[in-house]
Design a protein around this motif. Structure first.
Motif, mmCIF file in Angstrom:
data_model
loop_
_atom_site.group_PDB
_atom_site.id
_atom_site.type_symbol
_atom_site.label_atom_id
_atom_site.label_comp_id
_atom_site.label_asym_id
_atom_site.label_seq_id
_atom_site.Cartn_x
_atom_site.Cartn_y
_atom_site.Cartn_z
ATOM 1 N N LYS A 146 14.911 16.294 4.175
ATOM 2 C CA LYS A 146 13.819 16.984 3.354
ATOM 3 C C LYS A 146 13.228 16.035 2.607
ATOM 4 N N GLN A 147 13.740 15.179 2.183
ATOM 5 C CA GLN A 147 12.722 13.960 1.223
ATOM 6 C C GLN A 147 11.658 13.337 1.979
ATOM 7 N N THR A 148 12.370 13.195 3.191
ATOM 8 C CA THR A 148 11.322 12.321 4.398
ATOM 9 C C THR A 148 9.970 13.264 4.578
ATOM 10 N N GLN A 149 10.280 14.478 4.732
ATOM 11 C CA GLN A 149 9.410 15.376 5.049
ATOM 12 C C GLN A 149 8.224 15.552 4.160
ATOM 13 N N GLU A 150 8.798 15.633 2.781
ATOM 14 C CA GLU A 150 7.927 15.550 1.772
ATOM 15 C C GLU A 150 7.114 14.482 1.275
ATOM 16 N N LEU A 151 7.269 13.389 1.800
ATOM 17 C CA LEU A 151 6.770 12.133 1.553
ATOM 18 C C LEU A 151 5.260 12.253 2.017
ATOM 19 N N PRO A 152 4.308 11.937 1.143
ATOM 20 C CA PRO A 152 2.666 12.412 1.676
ATOM 21 C C PRO A 152 2.327 11.436 2.466
ATOM 22 N N VAL A 153 1.343 11.643 3.213
ATOM 23 C CA VAL A 153 0.673 10.668 4.236
ATOM 24 C C VAL A 153 -0.779 10.426 3.983
ATOM 25 N N VAL A 154 -0.940 9.011 3.985
ATOM 26 C CA VAL A 154 -2.584 8.626 4.004
ATOM 27 C C VAL A 154 -3.058 8.143 5.451
ATOM 28 N N THR A 191 -4.803 5.238 11.698
ATOM 29 C CA THR A 191 -3.110 5.290 11.489
ATOM 30 C C THR A 191 -2.545 6.115 10.408
ATOM 31 N N PHE A 192 -1.690 6.952 10.277
ATOM 32 C CA PHE A 192 -1.309 7.872 9.547
ATOM 33 C C PHE A 192 -0.083 7.024 8.758
ATOM 34 N N VAL A 193 -0.136 6.744 7.477
ATOM 35 C CA VAL A 193 0.844 5.911 6.743
ATOM 36 C C VAL A 193 1.624 6.755 5.734
ATOM 37 N N GLN A 194 2.769 6.576 5.916
ATOM 38 C CA GLN A 194 3.811 7.489 5.070
ATOM 39 C C GLN A 194 3.965 6.606 3.648
ATOM 40 N N ALA A 195 3.849 7.570 2.636
ATOM 41 C CA ALA A 195 4.045 6.745 1.351
ATOM 42 C C ALA A 195 5.317 6.196 1.234
ATOM 43 N N ALA A 196 5.617 5.175 0.576
ATOM 44 C CA ALA A 196 6.993 4.711 0.211
ATOM 45 C C ALA A 196 7.954 5.711 -0.660
ATOM 46 N N SER A 197 9.206 5.805 -0.450
ATOM 47 C CA SER A 197 9.826 6.447 -1.185
ATOM 48 C C SER A 197 10.226 5.522 -2.433
ATOM 49 N N LEU A 198 9.978 5.890 -3.626
ATOM 50 C CA LEU A 198 10.322 5.103 -4.552
ATOM 51 C C LEU A 198 11.775 5.004 -4.849
ATOM 52 N N SER A 199 12.105 3.838 -5.748
ATOM 53 C CA SER A 199 13.235 3.737 -6.036
ATOM 54 C C SER A 199 13.815 4.724 -7.160
ATOM 55 N N THR A 200 15.085 4.846 -7.376
ATOM 56 C CA THR A 200 15.516 6.141 -8.051
ATOM 57 C C THR A 200 15.168 5.982 -9.678
ATOM 58 N N ASP A 201 14.840 4.737 -10.306
ATOM 59 C CA ASP A 201 14.345 4.480 -11.340
ATOM 60 C C ASP A 201 12.944 5.219 -11.577
ATOM 61 N N PHE A 202 12.359 5.554 -10.510
ATOM 62 C CA PHE A 202 10.656 5.911 -10.707
ATOM 63 C C PHE A 202 10.680 7.382 -9.657
ATOM 64 N N CYS A 203 11.687 8.074 -9.493
ATOM 65 C CA CYS A 203 11.606 9.189 -8.575
ATOM 66 C C CYS A 203 11.861 10.538 -9.442
ATOM 67 N N ASP A 204 12.272 10.057 -10.698
ATOM 68 C CA ASP A 204 12.391 11.317 -11.644
ATOM 69 C C ASP A 204 11.231 11.854 -12.330
ATOM 70 N N ARG A 208 0.795 -1.229 -0.162
ATOM 71 C CA ARG A 208 0.160 0.075 -0.011
ATOM 72 C C ARG A 208 0.721 1.213 -0.029
ATOM 73 N N GLN A 209 1.929 1.169 0.941
ATOM 74 C CA GLN A 209 2.740 2.381 0.640
ATOM 75 C C GLN A 209 3.579 2.720 -0.651
ATOM 76 N N VAL A 210 3.518 1.705 -1.683
ATOM 77 C CA VAL A 210 4.187 1.807 -2.844
ATOM 78 C C VAL A 210 3.044 2.453 -3.706
ATOM 79 N N ILE A 211 1.839 1.984 -3.495
ATOM 80 C CA ILE A 211 0.655 2.407 -4.343
ATOM 81 C C ILE A 211 0.545 3.947 -3.836
ATOM 82 N N TYR A 212 0.685 4.320 -2.396
ATOM 83 C CA TYR A 212 0.390 5.758 -2.116
ATOM 84 C C TYR A 212 1.611 6.522 -2.718
ATOM 85 N N GLY A 213 2.782 6.081 -2.749
ATOM 86 C CA GLY A 213 4.024 6.738 -3.290
ATOM 87 C C GLY A 213 3.845 7.070 -4.818
ATOM 88 N N LEU A 214 3.248 6.119 -5.665
ATOM 89 C CA LEU A 214 2.822 6.336 -7.006
ATOM 90 C C LEU A 214 1.631 7.448 -7.115
#
Length: 368
Positions: A143-151, A164-177, A122-128
């Motif tokens: 700063k990256q941690t602070q910017e991650l959205p929460v669901v 519960t407040f769940v933080q979205a996953a930080s996606l791998s570098t291949d998907f972060c650009d 689910r965290q990856v889904i939120y990250g996407l």
């Protein structure tokens, strides 16, 4: 479901008043039920407050324009899928409301919710869905941690509901650009989607090469389940799940004898023979499916795999990859019970060497 509901609404529309509609509905019920149902319907109509949402367009034209989605500034593909009712409620709620309600299921209420096993998915889904576009300059980890959205997730905690407040996953570098922001998510290549899906499950493509293509995702999900399930998966539970998957293959063959899915360089018995074998094997399977499974606390892991599969179906939907619907809970539970007392149940497919070979292939793959 939509067609049945549309048919019901069309039938009800012929009545001028709600009272007339209720009386006609009651005609289809048994006499001893009518008064109780009449009271329930009348009470519900009194409590009902008409919404300002007009669903007539959806049932007549297959589309509904959502004002809330427009205000949320979501991409056109999301608006289009939402208007056609093609987005899972989980996706809609996470994307627009930033909250989601995880449905309570039949499980041991004294244990943690089975949804916990699928939290990383689910965290990856939120990250996407909710990720913040990256700047050209590299941001600091804090700063990256602070910017991650929460669901906000609502889930079961024993017999109560917990927020519960769940933080979205930080996606791998291949998907972060910025190549794949939300508005271009549907433009991702198939290989890119597959890489993200398998990375989320912690499985490498090379591991799945010996598995038939249409079973690769279920096997990958099973591997994820074995790794993340709490309590840990027992061998009987794993075997029950794999036997059910193989029984699904028999159903597929029985329904369409011309469609045979097997590992590379593996020839099947004749179509006539395998159809006859399937009809014989289905007899004990049907008995197992029709029997009420006794609830055993140890079966909770089997419940967890169903919901891991559900979350993967949503991630799979985002990734536009085909996912076979393979899970039949009643059969898994009964197979698990039978395996505990009668290990020979594992030889359910003994009449078909190739089905046995497929079962052993899956078992060896997930155990390795």
């Amino acid at each position: 479901k939509r067609l049945r509901l549309q048919g019901l609404l069309n039938w009800l529309s012929q009545f001028a008043e709600p009272t007339e509609a209720v009386e006609n509905v009651l005609k289809y019920l048994k006499k001893h039920q009518r008064e109780e149902i009449r009271e329930l319907l009348c009470t519900s109509m009194e409590d009902y407050t008409p919404s300002d949402v007009n669903l007539e367009d959806f049932f007549q034209n297959g589309r509904y324009e959502c004002e809330a989605a427009r205000k949320a500034d979501v991409p056109p593909w999301v608006l289009d899928a939402l208007a056609k009712g093609k987005l899972a409620p989980f996706i809609i709620n996470a994307l627009i409301l930033r909250s989601t309600f995880l449905r309570v299921q039949v499980e041991n209420m004294q244990r943690p919710s089975a949804h916990s096993a699928a939290l990383p998915i689910r965290q990856v889904i939120y990250g996407l869905l909710l990720r913040v576009p990256q700047n050209n300059e590299a941001a600091s980890p804090s700063k990256q941690t602070q910017e991650l959205p929460v669901v906000c997730e609502f889930d079961r905690c024993q017999k109560t509901i917990k927020k519960t407040f769940v933080q979205a996953a930080s996606l791998s570098t291949d998907f972060c650009d910025d190549r794949f922001p939300l508005d271009k998510l549907m433009e991702m290549s198939t290989s890119c989607r597959q890489m993200l899906l398998l990375e989320t499950l912690g499985v490498k493509m090379s591991f799945l090469e010996s598995i038939p293509n249409h079973l690769q995702l279920p096997v990958a999900v099973t591997c994820y389940w074995i790794r993340c399930s709490e309590p840990k998966v027992k061998l009987h539970q794993l075997k029950a799940l794999l036997l059910m998957i193989v029984s699904g293959e028999l159903h597929r063959i029985n329904d369409d004898p011309g469609t045979l899915y097997l590992p590379v360089n593996c020839k099947f018995e004749s179509t006539k023979l395998i159809t006859e074998i399937a009809s014989v094997i289905f007899m004990p399977i049907r008995v197992m499916c029709s029997s009420s499974p006794s609830f055993d606390g140890k079966d909770d892991a089997c419940q967890a795999t169903c919901f891991c599969t559900c979350q993967n179906a949503i991630l799979n939907e985002d990734s536009l990859l085909p996912l076979s619907r393979l899970y039949t809970g009643t059969l898994v539970h009964r197979l698990y019970q039978e395996l505990k007392s009668t290990p020979s149940v594992e030889n359910l497919f003994i009449l078909s060497p190739k089905m046995t070979q497929l079962y052993l292939l899956l078992l060896n793959a997930v155990e390795s």
